[in-house]
Design a protein around this motif. Sequence first.
Motif: not given
Length: 404
Positions: A341-342, A345-346, A348-349, A354, A357, A360-361, A364, A386
């Motif tokens: 996930r990290a 998330r990075s 996608l940012a 952004v 949670a 993002l889940d 993912y 996204a």
Amino acid sequence: MAGAPNNVVFFDTTLRDGEQSPGCSMTEAEKLRMAHALEDLGVDIMEAGFAISSEGDFQAIQRIAREIRRPVIASLARARREDIERAAASIEGAAKARIHTFLASSDIHLEFKLKMSREKALAQVGEMVALARTYVEDIEFSAEDATRTDMDYLCAMTQIAIEAGATTINLPDTTGYSTPEDYAAMYRVVYQRVLAGTPYADTVILSTHCHDDLGLAVANTLAGIEGGARQVECTINGIGERAGNAALEEIAAALRVRADRYKVESNIVLEKLYPTSQLLGETISFRPAPNKAIVGENAFAHEAGIHQHGMLANPLTYEIMTPASVGQPANKLVLGKHSGRAALRSRLAELGFVLPAEQLDAAYAAFTTLADKKKSIYDQDLVKLANQASGVEAADDAAQAAQV
């Protein structure tokens, strides 16, 4: 031992040993372009070719000798009069010139390849090194197949070469047979038996030259340094006969990163390692493998989720040097089925998303499903995921339906 004790001289043979291997031949113009890159890289000695092998090689050496001024320009020659005379002619225009001559020292080479007795070989070494010394002061002698040579005989040949005028003694692992422990021990023995306590101890440099048949070329080279060698022979990307030579970029990086162990310096400009590797890849018929150390495309890439999480927290968790330190582009977080996930998330940012949670889940979960189906995940895939997770795509679909 001879030479600056805290300095290792880099002898690059990309244009000779590397170039003579299958798929690596270069034109005169290509060799000259590589020679300029090697000069910028900081190599100390550049072996420009084997003068007697062809008229084209002779002319390429001549041109390099005229145009490349900072490094020593070396020309290879068998321990034969005609070879040495041709080598000498090829480097007449060099600012700093070296003749590199060689003769086999192992019994198997003497008996089956040269059909020559030990005694005759010793006499030939003395005569031909002395001949080479009449042309230039900088003479290197290589005892071919040194690592499979009787130690007493190797020391005898080394002593004769030095007394005849050799200033560098190369002890090659021609067949890639040696191990690091044995290779280091050979240098210690030769130094103690031949050089220690003589006037030559401070003037003669011992050199390594390792092939990679067992994958030990770089390890053996580093062991040779620990044994007292102060010149290393190597090639860009490790190209060369059979499995290749010790890779210059790996040796240089190891000496820098593990300076605590080796405690030696070199003139190699590490930031030029990757550009020089890329130039060679463009010149010959193949590039380094993606997982090649230092210069491979994946050398600083991370896909595993645990690795990516650590890299995002602190690059030192998984990288012992920065990509920039060897001229590589910035490290890459490669998104695939092993990513976490990290990393998602990075990335996608970076793309402007952004997500909270829950979204993002959802993204993912969809990402891992897609990653199981596709080898490569592209930015357009991530944008779609996204949008789906944030409900944007569903809203767009509803608006389109209403218009219909």
